[in-house]
Enzyme design. Structure first.
Site, PDB file in Angstrom:
ATOM      1  N   ASN A 110      31.653   3.201 -41.812  1.00 55.60           N
ATOM      2  CA  ASN A 110      31.772   3.146 -40.373  1.00 55.60           C
ATOM      3  C   ASN A 110      30.384   2.033 -39.517  1.00 55.60           C
ATOM      4  O   ASN A 110      29.288   1.532 -41.276  1.00 55.60           O
ATOM      5  CB  ASN A 110      30.857   4.126 -40.550  1.00 55.60           C
ATOM      6  CG  ASN A 110      32.066   5.572 -40.685  1.00 55.60           C
ATOM      7  OD1 ASN A 110      32.809   5.497 -40.572  1.00 55.60           O
ATOM      8  ND2 ASN A 110      31.510   7.072 -41.066  1.00 55.60           N
ATOM      9  N   ASP A 112      29.217   2.536 -36.504  1.00 55.11           N
ATOM     10  CA  ASP A 112      28.401   3.401 -35.682  1.00 55.11           C
ATOM     11  C   ASP A 112      26.848   4.025 -35.555  1.00 55.11           C
ATOM     12  O   ASP A 112      26.802   4.028 -34.893  1.00 55.11           O
ATOM     13  CB  ASP A 112      29.559   4.197 -35.587  1.00 55.11           C
ATOM     14  CG  ASP A 112      29.335   5.565 -37.145  1.00 55.11           C
ATOM     15  OD1 ASP A 112      28.503   5.950 -37.582  1.00 55.11           O
ATOM     16  OD2 ASP A 112      30.944   6.685 -37.080  1.00 55.11           O
ATOM     17  N   HIS A 127      31.081  -2.287 -43.830  1.00 55.89           N
ATOM     18  CA  HIS A 127      31.473  -2.813 -42.559  1.00 55.89           C
ATOM     19  C   HIS A 127      31.352  -3.739 -41.263  1.00 55.89           C
ATOM     20  O   HIS A 127      32.126  -3.841 -40.744  1.00 55.89           O
ATOM     21  CB  HIS A 127      33.027  -2.107 -42.592  1.00 55.89           C
ATOM     22  CG  HIS A 127      34.189  -1.771 -43.248  1.00 55.89           C
ATOM     23  ND1 HIS A 127      34.921  -0.830 -43.752  1.00 55.89           N
ATOM     24  CD2 HIS A 127      34.159  -2.320 -44.462  1.00 55.89           C
ATOM     25  CE1 HIS A 127      35.757  -0.393 -44.591  1.00 55.89           C
ATOM     26  NE2 HIS A 127      35.452  -1.369 -44.794  1.00 55.89           N
ATOM     27  N   CYS A 135      25.996 -15.212 -33.188  1.00 58.74           N
ATOM     28  CA  CYS A 135      26.277 -15.774 -32.139  1.00 58.74           C
ATOM     29  C   CYS A 135      27.391 -16.530 -32.874  1.00 58.74           C
ATOM     30  O   CYS A 135      26.927 -17.381 -33.983  1.00 58.74           O
ATOM     31  CB  CYS A 135      25.449 -16.721 -31.560  1.00 58.74           C
ATOM     32  SG  CYS A 135      25.736 -18.563 -30.907  1.00 58.74           S
ATOM     33  N   CYS A 138      25.343 -21.041 -32.612  1.00 57.70           N
ATOM     34  CA  CYS A 138      24.100 -21.398 -33.032  1.00 57.70           C
ATOM     35  C   CYS A 138      23.842 -20.225 -34.148  1.00 57.70           C
ATOM     36  O   CYS A 138      22.707 -20.572 -34.837  1.00 57.70           O
ATOM     37  CB  CYS A 138      22.926 -21.637 -32.337  1.00 57.70           C
ATOM     38  SG  CYS A 138      22.362 -19.781 -31.210  1.00 57.70           S
ATOM     39  N   CYS A 160      25.574 -15.726 -26.251  1.00 55.00           N
ATOM     40  CA  CYS A 160      24.342 -15.470 -26.316  1.00 55.00           C
ATOM     41  C   CYS A 160      22.942 -16.564 -25.503  1.00 55.00           C
ATOM     42  O   CYS A 160      23.322 -17.079 -24.444  1.00 55.00           O
ATOM     43  CB  CYS A 160      24.501 -17.195 -27.205  1.00 55.00           C
ATOM     44  SG  CYS A 160      22.986 -17.856 -28.393  1.00 55.00           S
ATOM     45  N   CYS A 163      22.450 -20.205 -26.153  1.00 52.85           N
ATOM     46  CA  CYS A 163      23.531 -22.011 -25.947  1.00 52.85           C
ATOM     47  C   CYS A 163      24.479 -21.319 -25.215  1.00 52.85           C
ATOM     48  O   CYS A 163      24.962 -22.020 -25.107  1.00 52.85           O
ATOM     49  CB  CYS A 163      23.762 -21.978 -27.287  1.00 52.85           C
ATOM     50  SG  CYS A 163      25.005 -20.702 -28.147  1.00 52.85           S
ATOM     51  N   SER A 201      36.177  10.284 -45.569  1.00 52.56           N
ATOM     52  CA  SER A 201      37.291   9.050 -46.107  1.00 52.56           C
ATOM     53  C   SER A 201      38.522   9.415 -47.504  1.00 52.56           C
ATOM     54  O   SER A 201      38.117   9.826 -47.896  1.00 52.56           O
ATOM     55  CB  SER A 201      36.713   8.095 -46.806  1.00 52.56           C
ATOM     56  OG  SER A 201      37.588   6.790 -47.783  1.00 52.56           O
ATOM     57  N   ASN A 226      37.370  16.261 -47.539  1.00 56.84           N
ATOM     58  CA  ASN A 226      38.134  15.189 -46.506  1.00 56.84           C
ATOM     59  C   ASN A 226      39.351  15.685 -46.107  1.00 56.84           C
ATOM     60  O   ASN A 226      39.895  16.698 -46.837  1.00 56.84           O
ATOM     61  CB  ASN A 226      38.385  13.497 -47.212  1.00 56.84           C
ATOM     62  CG  ASN A 226      38.792  12.244 -46.249  1.00 56.84           C
ATOM     63  OD1 ASN A 226      38.460  12.771 -44.970  1.00 56.84           O
ATOM     64  ND2 ASN A 226      40.338  12.407 -46.365  1.00 56.84           N
TER      65      ASN A 226
HETATM   66 ZN    ZN Z   1      23.746 -19.651 -29.668  1.00 48.62          ZN
END
Ligand code: ZN
Length: 258
Positions: A110, A112, A127, A135, A138, A160, A163, A201, A226
């Site tokens: 998860n 979350d 994950h 970004c 950069c 970002c 940049c 799962s 599960n």
């Molecule tokens: Zn950036």
């Protein structure tokens, strides 16, 4: 008492016995752990949120690279739900078992942040996480909290501050490789444990679904909780097809206070 309830009670009792004798327990959690917190599992068909677009396509790395604004528009309602979600009884019970030094590591599929919100410390996020964005130009990291209010109200792709480049959530999209470090940490934890608890799962997403095999091959006990059966139920010491938000607290209560 119905036959099913009796069967679950007996299975919970077996799980409690195994956990009481365990010295190094590792937990693997998936989407089923968070459904009780109101976060839909996008592999369960027909839930409104996921039905409009095909997650495998819109939440893929290739879509994100070409049309990040499409990804962010699609993700907007789900992001609202995830950031507002609170840990449920299963997250809290796992955190209590970790505090009691029974569970050493939580490996989660998860993104979350609910394990951390529940107080768990040693969480390996296979994950990635929605807590931060990076970004794409950069590589500057931004806390989600910084851009969340604007994104939740506008649905616009956050940019970002340094940049102006597109920010990508630090989650693994479909078609994206798992980062090496969490994968190695998870493998090491599975090889060193004497109990692997799979919770919420269905063990359908590779390569994470293979992790419990590493524990089994080293002689660890395996408990699976599960709603749906998994490919490993036949090899598990205990397999409980039920609601993690009621079964895990029942186990924890007996292990900690029984
Ligand atoms: Zn950036």
């Amino acid at each position: 008492m119905s036959r099913i309830t009796t069967q679950v009670d007996a299975a919970v009792g077996m799980a409690v016995e195994i956990m009481r004798h365990s010295r190094v327990a590792v937990v693997l959690t998936g989407a089923g752990l968070s459904t009780a917190s109101g976060i839909p599992d996008f592999r369960s068909q027909g839930t409104g949120l996921w039905a409009r677009d095909e997650p495998l396509e819109v939440a893929s790395l290739s879509t994100f690279r070409e049309h990040p604004e499409r990804f962010f528009r699609w993700f907007q309602p789900l992001a609202g739900q995830i950031f507002a979600a609170r840990p449920n009884a299963a997250h809290l019970a796992l955190a209590a078992l970790e505090q009691a030094m029974i569970i050493r590591t939580i490996i989660t599929q998860n993104v979350d942040m609910l394990h951390q919100k529940a107080g768990s410390q040693n969480v390996i996020e296979m994950h990635g996480t929605l807590a931060t964005l990076t970004c794409t130009e950069c590589f500057h990291k931004t806390d989600s909290a910084e851009c969340l209010p604007d994104y939740l109200s506008s649905g616009r792709a956050p940019t970002c501050r340094r940049c102006g480049g597109t920010l990508k959530p630090d989650v693994i999209l479909f078609g994206e490789q798992l980062p090496a470090t969490p994968w190695q940490q998870a493998q090491a934890a599975c090889r060193a444990c004497d109990l692997m608890l799979v919770a919420g799962s269905s063990l359908e997403v590779l390569p994470v679904a293979r992790l419990p095999m590493l524990a089994l091959d080293r002689g660890a006990h395996v408990i699976i909780i599960n709603q749906a059966p998994t490919y490993l139920n036949v090899r598990a010491d205990v397999a409980i097809m039920g609601d993690v938000a009621s079964v895990i607290p029942a186990i924890a209560e007996q292990v900690l206070h029984g």
